[in-house]
Each structure stands twice: as structure tokens, then as C-alpha cells.
Enzyme design. Sequence first.
Site, PDB file in Angstrom:
ATOM      1  N   GLY A 267     -67.824  81.715  16.639  1.00 41.32           N
ATOM      2  CA  GLY A 267     -67.955  83.112  15.510  1.00 41.32           C
ATOM      3  C   GLY A 267     -66.935  84.028  15.912  1.00 41.32           C
ATOM      4  CD  GLU A 353     -70.193  86.716  21.540  1.00 41.46           C
ATOM      5  OE1 GLU A 353     -69.913  86.109  20.788  1.00 41.46           O
ATOM      6  OE2 GLU A 353     -71.469  87.484  21.465  1.00 41.46           O
TER       7      GLU A 353
HETATM    8  O1  F6P Z   1     -75.361  86.833  19.347  1.00 45.38           O
HETATM    9  C1  F6P Z   1     -74.048  86.726  19.480  1.00 45.38           C
HETATM   10  C2  F6P Z   1     -73.586  85.901  18.235  1.00 45.38           C
HETATM   11  O2  F6P Z   1     -74.037  84.744  18.458  1.00 45.38           O
HETATM   12  C3  F6P Z   1     -72.038  85.891  18.242  1.00 45.38           C
HETATM   13  O3  F6P Z   1     -71.403  84.907  19.045  1.00 45.38           O
HETATM   14  C4  F6P Z   1     -71.940  85.735  16.619  1.00 45.38           C
HETATM   15  O4  F6P Z   1     -70.611  86.181  16.405  1.00 45.38           O
HETATM   16  C5  F6P Z   1     -73.012  86.602  16.368  1.00 45.38           C
HETATM   17  O5  F6P Z   1     -74.045  86.419  17.160  1.00 45.38           O
HETATM   18  C6  F6P Z   1     -73.285  86.333  14.908  1.00 45.38           C
HETATM   19  O6  F6P Z   1     -73.842  84.966  14.524  1.00 45.38           O
HETATM   20  P1  F6P Z   1     -73.964  84.370  13.259  1.00 45.38           P
HETATM   21  O7  F6P Z   1     -72.370  84.497  12.532  1.00 45.38           O
HETATM   22  O8  F6P Z   1     -74.532  83.140  13.397  1.00 45.38           O
HETATM   23  O9  F6P Z   1     -74.947  85.355  12.525  1.00 45.38           O
END
Ligand code: F6P
Length: 544
Positions: A267, A353
Amino acid sequence: MADITESSEWSALAEHHTTLAGTHLRELFSADAGRAERMAVDAGDLHLDYSKHRATDETIRLLVALAGRAGLRERIDAMFAGEHINVSEDRAVLHTALRLPRDARLNVDGQDVVADVHAVLDKMADFAGRVRSGEWTGFTGKPIRTVVNIGIGGSDLGPAMAYEALSDYADAGITARFVSNVDPADISGTLRDLDPEQTLFIVASKTFGTLETLTNAKVARAWLVNALGDEKAVSRHFVAVSTNAERVAGFGIDTGNMFGFWDWVGGRYSFDGAIGLALMIAIGADRFREMLAGFHAIDEHFRTAPFERNMPVLMGLLGIWYNDFFGAQTRAVLPYSQRLARFPAYLQQLTMESNGKSVRADGAPVVAQTGEIFWGEPGTNGQHAFYQLLHQGTRLVPADFIGFAEPFEDHAADDAGMHDLLTANLLAQTSALAFGKTAEEIAAEGTRAEIVSHKVMPGNRPTNTILVPKLTPATLGQLVALYEHIVFVEGVIWGIDSFDQWGVELGKVMAMDLAPALTSPEPPADAPDPSTAALVRRYRRLRG
Ligand code: F6P
């Protein structure tokens, strides 16, 4: 696997540190006339001056030897080849494939990923072009004027940072807004003055299972349907960016209007792919591709340059030098560009992170300190806030200064252009941090003896200076790729998996468990713990 701290290369650095720790940058410069010229490196359009570091050629030699010991070359090759270096999730790590040119080839797990990447980029370009030209209209036939990206973490910080950074290039009269927080104030503030007929929502979520994003998306959908009076409006005003088509369809978004990516893109490494759709709509596909070429230029530099002349390698190793040998805990990132106001926040997710880990990739506890704490603000605002501590505080805070030669636009102020004033500040700060001002120099100015010590500037505070011709899509891509690879270098030295983020999971699960307790008839007696249960009871009383 032996810990890196047990290696002879680590011990040699520890030994070297004891000799260098008492040496001032003033001494290093006066003993070495060619230092400023020599301790500089170019990559793409980026120029790095690393001469203001508490380091000598010997330090660099020892750090490069440490990188050799950690297997950095093999790890770089493994990442670019698509090996499953994200061991805890058994995934390849291939954000570098998002910016490979169309004619490159890369087969991963039996799939030609370059063809996949360009198919998505082409679909994005087609859609962005139609929105920009007005061919894609809202439900009532009006053109789109505002794009609202709903996402969080990597599905927000990257596109939000890059949109602000490149806002001077937004040329189609379409602005972007970004909603991330589950705080109702975020979506309310964003929607307040928007025209539903001319608003397009991009629901951006790799997993399409993130509480904040789905909650905000539901609120946005209700706002739209309520205003336009027809459920059918959703398909003209909602598109999705995700790896999970099933959940996108479940939410009610036509998967024909979904832009995909893959589990091998983390992400926090994703805004150069479909997660950058809002940015592409704002600046256009050509500019977006220039940004990708910028990323790729630094990828190639990182992949091929010898470590002694490799910008991400040098910056990563110097990060290790301060973090693990000088005991520095943080790194300030200080862009002298208002457009990069969100860059430190973006880097916080990218770096913290990734490298905030306390076990190695093989599951054994780490011995070294990992995870630099990144923080910062644009200059010159930071100068009038926290630089006092940088100059005279007791902590060592290595800092990255980022400056640009050309502004997008300048104004004359007295004799100097504003941009020259900005740059003069950057240069003055790095010089003052390195060389300081001695008690003798201060006394010689006629300062009262009692306050001389207050005015002493100790100096010896290390900085990188990154000088860039101009903030453009290409140079933004270069800067981001630089920090992505710095993260990688540090992660390899520490032997950790920089590409998972298990530490965020527990809080998410507990929040879901706690939410019903805030309204259920029976408040919890002592779950999940007595302190939290007491806070739940107080919250309920305050809510009435
Ligand atoms: O909570 C952390 C996380 O998993 C990040 O690594 C990621 O960028 C964010 O949440 C958002 O996740 P998603 O794109 O699956 O909504």
C-alpha cells in the site's frame, strides 16, 4: 542466521565510531580540502551533498563493507527479479515493476507483469482523459469538477502528497480532495461545498476491507444518492481502485470502473500505480508517465551504481551510522518547498510502517535499533518552530534538506526574488548546523560575557542536502524512489521484512470489538482491561 551486530564489519564500525565521535565537522573540513567536491553524488536529476556528515572516506568504506556482509547486492537483485522477499506474507515486492517501460519484460510467478501494469495504466489514461475532457459526465450530464479520493494510509498519503506537490501541473480545471479519517469531520468538511452533480468519488483500498474507507464511502454514497435522488447515479460517480474485485462489486461499484493492482505492491508503495488515479486525472496521463520515468531512473541507478556512488545506498548506510552507532533516534526531513508540505507525513508511513520491526525476517529478535523516526515540516516554517532544538538541543538529529533551483513561479521582494531567499535559508541552516559558532567568535562580537554560552552554536550536526533543478513530475518520482530504496537498504542491514505491517492489525480488531461497547445496554466491567473499561463508562456518561 547470525545477527549483523555480531559481524566483524559491525565491530569495525563500532571501533571507528569511538575514534570519530570526538571529531568536529570543522576539523574534518579543515583537514580535507577536497571533501565538499568528493562527498557528493548525482542520480537522475538529484544531486546529493553528503560532505556535512560526521563521516570520512573510511566511514563510507566500512559502511559499504557492512552492506556487503548483509548481502545487499543479492537482496537488490532478488527484489527486482520478483523473488518473494516479503517472507511473512510470502509475496514478491515489485513496486519497481509499476514504472518499468512498456517494452521491458518481467515474468513473475509465470505472469508477464509489465503487460499487466501497462494494461492498467492504459485503462487509467483512457478514463482520466475522458474525465478531463468532459466526455465522462456525472449522472445529470454535467462534467466532473472535483475528484474525491476516499482511502487511508498508502491509499491516501501517496496520492495526497503527490497531488499537492504537483498542483501547479493540474491543468484541466479539476481539483482533487482526499478523505481518510473515520472522524465524521473529515468527510463533512470535504463534502460541505461540493456539487454532487460534478463530483467523482474514487474509493481506493488495496483490500477493500478497511473500516475507515468503507465507512466514508458509504457516507459519500448516501450523500450522492440523497442529492441526485436515484441509486443509478452511483455508477457515474463512483469508481474503485483495489486488488479485490469481489468486494468492489459487493459494495455496488461496477467492476468495469475498477482499476486493479496486485498483491506484490505494498500500500505504501502504490501511488505510482492505480492508487494514483486522482493524481492522473488532475495532471494528465503524460505528466503521470513522466513521473513514472523519474521513478524508473532512480530504480536503475539503485540497481546498477556501485555502492560508493549509489545515492540510496549511501543515504541508507548513513542512516544506519547515526541510528545504530551514534544513538540518534530520529531523522528530520526538511523540504524547502511549500508544495512538499505532506512529504514528511508520506515518508512517515513509507519508512516507519516498513522498518518499525523488532524481529528479523527469520523471526529472531533484532539486536540493533531499527526504524528511524521520520518527521519534518517545510522550511522556512520549521526554522521558526523546532530548529532551536536542532541547533542547540542535547539530541543529535540528522536531517535531510531538500531544495529546488527553479520555482514554478517567483515574486520579487526588495532586491532578491522570494525563491532565492528560500534557498539562502536552506544553505544558511545546513552551514550553521555543521559549523556552528564558537564562544570566541561570539565574544569577539562584543557579546556580554554572561550570555556567551547561551549563544554558542555547537555545530557538528549532520545533514544531507539534496538539490534538485525543479519540482516536476519526473523529479518527484525520483525523490520518492530515492526514499523507497533508502528504506530497503536499512531493512536489509537490519535483516527485517520491510514489507509487512502486522503491528497495525491488533488495534483494528480491538476497535471492532470495542465499538458495540460504546452503545450496548451493558457497559463492560473490565474488558479489554480495567483502564479502558473505565474510559468506556466515562465516554458513555459524557455522550449522555
Ligand atoms: O493499516 C495499515 C494499512 O494496511 C496500510 O498498510 C495500508 O496502506 C492501509 O492500511 C490501507 O489499506 P487498504 O488500501 O487496503 O485500504
